[in-house]
Scaffold this motif. Structure first.
Motif, PDB file in Angstrom:
ATOM      1  N   CYS A 250      20.697   6.998  50.854  1.00 26.43           N
ATOM      2  CA  CYS A 250      21.633   8.026  51.306  1.00 26.43           C
ATOM      3  C   CYS A 250      22.705   7.399  52.229  1.00 26.43           C
ATOM      4  CB  CYS A 250      20.876   9.126  52.048  1.00 26.43           C
ATOM      5  SG  CYS A 250      21.970  10.458  52.630  1.00 26.43           S
ATOM      6  N   PRO A 251      23.985   7.584  51.978  1.00 25.57           N
ATOM      7  CA  PRO A 251      25.076   7.031  52.830  1.00 25.57           C
ATOM      8  C   PRO A 251      24.993   7.543  54.246  1.00 25.57           C
ATOM      9  CG  PRO A 251      25.922   7.881  50.760  1.00 25.57           C
ATOM     10  CD  PRO A 251      24.518   8.294  50.837  1.00 25.57           C
ATOM     11  N   LYS A 252      24.511   8.737  54.402  1.00 28.83           N
ATOM     12  CA  LYS A 252      24.458   9.336  55.731  1.00 28.83           C
ATOM     13  C   LYS A 252      23.499   8.600  56.624  1.00 28.83           C
ATOM     14  CE  LYS A 252      23.739  13.783  57.965  1.00 28.83           C
ATOM     15  NZ  LYS A 252      23.405  15.182  57.796  1.00 28.83           N
ATOM     16  N   LEU A 253      22.367   8.140  56.057  1.00 32.21           N
ATOM     17  CA  LEU A 253      21.395   7.399  56.821  1.00 32.21           C
ATOM     18  C   LEU A 253      21.924   6.006  57.127  1.00 32.21           C
ATOM     19  CD1 LEU A 253      18.040   8.385  55.114  1.00 32.21           C
ATOM     20  CD2 LEU A 253      18.850   9.083  57.352  1.00 32.21           C
ATOM     21  N   LYS A 254      22.641   5.461  56.146  1.00 30.11           N
ATOM     22  CA  LYS A 254      23.211   4.115  56.378  1.00 30.11           C
ATOM     23  C   LYS A 254      24.200   4.146  57.531  1.00 30.11           C
ATOM     24  CE  LYS A 254      22.595   2.323  51.730  1.00 30.11           C
ATOM     25  NZ  LYS A 254      23.278   1.770  50.531  1.00 30.11           N
ATOM     26  N   LYS A 255      25.020   5.183  57.591  1.00 32.13           N
ATOM     27  CA  LYS A 255      25.990   5.258  58.690  1.00 32.13           C
ATOM     28  C   LYS A 255      25.296   5.382  60.036  1.00 32.13           C
ATOM     29  CE  LYS A 255      29.726   7.339  56.018  1.00 32.13           C
ATOM     30  NZ  LYS A 255      30.593   8.514  55.840  1.00 32.13           N
TER      31      LYS A 255
ATOM     32  N   PRO B 291      11.536  17.753  25.616  1.00 28.21           N
ATOM     33  CA  PRO B 291      12.782  18.417  25.186  1.00 28.21           C
ATOM     34  C   PRO B 291      13.968  17.904  25.995  1.00 28.21           C
ATOM     35  CG  PRO B 291      11.401  19.897  26.485  1.00 28.21           C
ATOM     36  CD  PRO B 291      10.562  18.695  26.221  1.00 28.21           C
ATOM     37  N   GLU B 292      15.069  17.686  25.279  1.00 23.62           N
ATOM     38  CA  GLU B 292      16.289  17.176  25.903  1.00 23.62           C
ATOM     39  C   GLU B 292      16.902  18.253  26.772  1.00 23.62           C
ATOM     40  OE1 GLU B 292      18.881  15.922  22.865  1.00 23.62           O
ATOM     41  OE2 GLU B 292      17.601  14.244  22.230  1.00 23.62           O
ATOM     42  N   VAL B 293      17.382  17.826  27.946  1.00 25.06           N
ATOM     43  CA  VAL B 293      17.991  18.752  28.882  1.00 25.06           C
ATOM     44  C   VAL B 293      19.494  18.711  28.693  1.00 25.06           C
ATOM     45  CG1 VAL B 293      18.278  19.389  31.298  1.00 25.06           C
ATOM     46  CG2 VAL B 293      16.143  18.354  30.519  1.00 25.06           C
ATOM     47  N   LYS B 294      20.046  19.809  28.358  1.00 21.93           N
ATOM     48  CA  LYS B 294      21.467  19.875  28.096  1.00 21.93           C
ATOM     49  C   LYS B 294      22.262  19.637  29.379  1.00 21.93           C
ATOM     50  CE  LYS B 294      20.987  23.043  24.217  1.00 21.93           C
ATOM     51  NZ  LYS B 294      21.359  24.341  23.655  1.00 21.93           N
ATOM     52  N   ASP B 295      21.765  20.129  30.459  1.00 14.94           N
ATOM     53  CA  ASP B 295      22.497  19.950  31.717  1.00 14.94           C
ATOM     54  C   ASP B 295      22.128  18.613  32.322  1.00 14.94           C
ATOM     55  OD1 ASP B 295      23.960  20.205  33.920  1.00 14.94           O
ATOM     56  OD2 ASP B 295      22.920  21.997  34.691  1.00 14.94           O
ATOM     57  N   GLY B 296      23.108  17.695  32.450  1.00 11.95           N
ATOM     58  CA  GLY B 296      22.883  16.342  32.965  1.00 11.95           C
ATOM     59  C   GLY B 296      22.510  16.331  34.426  1.00 11.95           C
ATOM     60  N   LYS B 297      22.936  17.283  35.135  1.00  9.94           N
ATOM     61  CA  LYS B 297      22.682  17.324  36.574  1.00  9.94           C
ATOM     62  C   LYS B 297      21.213  17.496  36.877  1.00  9.94           C
ATOM     63  CE  LYS B 297      27.213  19.126  37.839  1.00  9.94           C
ATOM     64  NZ  LYS B 297      27.963  20.183  38.493  1.00  9.94           N
ATOM     65  N   LYS B 298      20.520  18.168  35.995  1.00  8.78           N
ATOM     66  CA  LYS B 298      19.108  18.408  36.255  1.00  8.78           C
ATOM     67  C   LYS B 298      18.296  17.145  36.116  1.00  8.78           C
ATOM     68  CE  LYS B 298      19.153  23.264  34.961  1.00  8.78           C
ATOM     69  NZ  LYS B 298      18.623  24.270  34.073  1.00  8.78           N
ATOM     70  N   SER B 299      18.842  16.155  35.403  1.00  8.45           N
ATOM     71  CA  SER B 299      18.101  14.913  35.210  1.00  8.45           C
ATOM     72  C   SER B 299      18.360  13.897  36.333  1.00  8.45           C
ATOM     73  CB  SER B 299      18.475  14.282  33.863  1.00  8.45           C
ATOM     74  OG  SER B 299      19.868  13.973  33.839  1.00  8.45           O
ATOM     75  N   GLU B 300      19.425  14.134  37.173  1.00  7.01           N
ATOM     76  CA  GLU B 300      19.725  13.200  38.285  1.00  7.01           C
ATOM     77  C   GLU B 300      18.863  13.518  39.498  1.00  7.01           C
ATOM     78  OE1 GLU B 300      23.852  13.642  39.073  1.00  7.01           O
ATOM     79  OE2 GLU B 300      24.473  12.630  37.217  1.00  7.01           O
ATOM     80  N   PRO B 301      18.477  12.453  40.318  1.00  8.61           N
ATOM     81  CA  PRO B 301      17.670  12.706  41.524  1.00  8.61           C
ATOM     82  C   PRO B 301      18.511  13.331  42.627  1.00  8.61           C
ATOM     83  CG  PRO B 301      18.209  10.387  41.348  1.00  8.61           C
ATOM     84  CD  PRO B 301      18.717  11.012  40.082  1.00  8.61           C
ATOM     85  N   ILE B 302      17.849  14.045  43.507  1.00  9.61           N
ATOM     86  CA  ILE B 302      18.525  14.741  44.611  1.00  9.61           C
ATOM     87  C   ILE B 302      18.013  14.147  45.915  1.00  9.61           C
ATOM     88  CG2 ILE B 302      18.876  16.971  45.760  1.00  9.61           C
ATOM     89  CD1 ILE B 302      18.476  18.283  43.039  1.00  9.61           C
TER      90      ILE B 302
ATOM     91  N   GLU C  69      17.887  14.127  52.192  1.00  2.12           N
ATOM     92  CA  GLU C  69      18.598  14.049  53.486  1.00  2.12           C
ATOM     93  C   GLU C  69      19.853  14.876  53.464  1.00  2.12           C
ATOM     94  OE1 GLU C  69      19.247  13.285  57.373  1.00  2.12           O
ATOM     95  OE2 GLU C  69      17.450  12.773  56.210  1.00  2.12           O
ATOM     96  N   CYS C  70      20.693  14.545  52.444  1.00  2.00           N
ATOM     97  CA  CYS C  70      21.994  15.229  52.380  1.00  2.00           C
ATOM     98  C   CYS C  70      22.025  16.300  51.311  1.00  2.00           C
ATOM     99  CB  CYS C  70      23.116  14.201  52.156  1.00  2.00           C
ATOM    100  SG  CYS C  70      22.939  13.310  50.568  1.00  2.00           S
ATOM    101  N   LYS C  71      20.954  16.369  50.543  1.00  8.72           N
ATOM    102  CA  LYS C  71      20.849  17.374  49.505  1.00  8.72           C
ATOM    103  C   LYS C  71      21.878  17.240  48.417  1.00  8.72           C
ATOM    104  CE  LYS C  71      17.600  19.256  51.991  1.00  8.72           C
ATOM    105  NZ  LYS C  71      16.202  19.081  51.611  1.00  8.72           N
ATOM    106  N   LYS C  72      22.304  15.977  48.164  1.00 11.02           N
ATOM    107  CA  LYS C  72      23.291  15.754  47.129  1.00 11.02           C
ATOM    108  C   LYS C  72      22.656  14.943  46.012  1.00 11.02           C
ATOM    109  CE  LYS C  72      27.349  15.840  50.175  1.00 11.02           C
ATOM    110  NZ  LYS C  72      28.529  15.090  50.674  1.00 11.02           N
ATOM    111  N   PRO C  73      23.084  15.185  44.795  1.00  5.94           N
ATOM    112  CA  PRO C  73      22.489  14.450  43.665  1.00  5.94           C
ATOM    113  C   PRO C  73      23.097  13.055  43.533  1.00  5.94           C
ATOM    114  CG  PRO C  73      24.096  16.047  42.867  1.00  5.94           C
ATOM    115  CD  PRO C  73      24.045  16.259  44.343  1.00  5.94           C
ATOM    116  N   GLY C  74      22.405  12.242  42.721  1.00  6.42           N
ATOM    117  CA  GLY C  74      22.939  10.923  42.406  1.00  6.42           C
ATOM    118  C   GLY C  74      22.280   9.803  43.168  1.00  6.42           C
ATOM    119  N   HIS C  75      21.459  10.095  44.180  1.00  2.00           N
ATOM    120  CA  HIS C  75      20.785   9.036  44.911  1.00  2.00           C
ATOM    121  C   HIS C  75      19.549   9.615  45.574  1.00  2.00           C
ATOM    122  CE1 HIS C  75      23.342  11.097  47.871  1.00  2.00           C
ATOM    123  NE2 HIS C  75      22.379  10.726  48.793  1.00  2.00           N
TER     124      HIS C  75
END
Length: 308
Positions: free
Chosen positions: A302-307, A277-288, A291-297
């Motif tokens: 994680c930028p935080k680890l790179k720094k 079933p298609e997920v209407k909310d796009g955010k649920k399909s992005e990885p979290i 480390e930083c608990k942010k979606p999209g990567h």
């Protein structure tokens, strides 16, 4: 007389009483009574008074004995008649004349006698055993006819009467008649022996008929009880038929539902066009990122680890 235990006409010491009924029966009994009492008296009635040639003044002892016997014959006949019948013969002078007067009165003249014989012979020739009649009743009717004929001077020999009785039996007696004819010489067989054999067979038939009727009655009772049980079972089944129909309907519905569920599962496993079933909310399909608990990567990006 009643105290002595016998009635008029039933004693060996007094003649049978005739009251105008059944003359042939009385005639036969009277003949036997007179013969047993004194055969010479019967000869006087049948042939006439004993003849006395001497005058009354010259009677001998033998003459007196003859006159006494003549008077005794007339006395016995008078004692055997009721008042009505005595009036018929009161004017007669001899015992023979009395006897003949009674015979003509109740048997008739020669022509009347022949007519009565013809009637009885016709009854004899047409004689048949009646439906529902016993052997004893049949034989009683037969003897009434033959005795009437004998009283009128018409006699049949024993063999003819035996064959007549056998021919008068119904068709159901045919096997018995055949067995009697084979086992006996009908010309020498007596009526008493024949009637005894027929009565013995009749008793056996009645015994077998009673046993078969009891058996039939028992079968009828069983059939009645069985039908009543079937009726009660039908009533019970009628009362429970609706419940059974409802139960079967529910069971059928469950079976159909189970089959439908199983066919759906097989379709789910084997179907090629299955899609998530298609997920209407796009955010649920992005990885979290863990480390930083942010979606999209992911954590490796994680930028935080790179720094660090």
């Amino acid at each position: 007389m009643a105290a002595q235990g016998f009635a008029e006409g039933q004693s060996v010491n007094r003649p049978p009483l005739f009251d105008g009924e059944d003359y042939n029966y009385w005639k036969a009994r009277m003949e036997y009574f007179l013969q047993g009492l004194d055969f010479q008296i019967w000869s006087i009635i049948e042939e006439g008074d004993l003849v006395v040639l001497n005058s009354r003044e010259n009677w001998t002892d033998d003459d007196k004995k003859k006159i006494s016997l003549n008077c005794k014959a007339k006395s016995i006949l008078c004692c055997a008649l009721s008042k009505k019948e005595f009036n018929i013969i009161s004017a007669c002078k001899s015992a023979m004349e009395m006897w003949e007067k009674l015979r003509i009165t109740y048997e008739g003249t020669y022509k009347v006698k022949e007519t009565r014989i013809d009637i009885l012979v016709a009854q004899y020739e047409r004689f048949q055993m009646q439906p529902g009649e016993s052997i004893t009743q049949m034989y009683s009717r037969f003897t009434d006819i033959t005795n009437g004929l004998a009283g009128l001077g018409k006699n049949y020999n024993m063999g003819d009467m035996v064959r007549k009785i056998l021919r008068s039996l119904p068709a159901s007696w045919t096997p018995t008649v055949t067995a009697i004819e084979k086992a006996n010489d009908l010309k020498r067989m007596s009526l008493e022996k024949l009637i005894g054999s027929l009565m013995a067979h009749e008793i056996n038939m009645e015994r077998l008929g009673e046993s078969s009727s009891r058996k039939k009655h028992r079968n009828m009772l069983k059939a009645t009880e069985g039908s009543s049980e079937e009726d009660s079972e039908d009533e019970d089944s009628g009362e429970n038929s609706k419940d059974e129909e409802a139960f079967l309907s529910r069971k059928l519905q469950r079976i159909l539902a189970k089959k439908k569920h199983q066919s759906g599962r097989r379709h789910f496993k084997k179907g090629k066009d299955f899609r998530k079933p298609e997920v209407k909310d796009g955010k649920k399909s992005e990885p979290i990122c863990y480390e930083c608990k942010k979606p999209g990567h992911i954590m490796a990006e994680c930028p935080k680890l790179k720094k660090t």
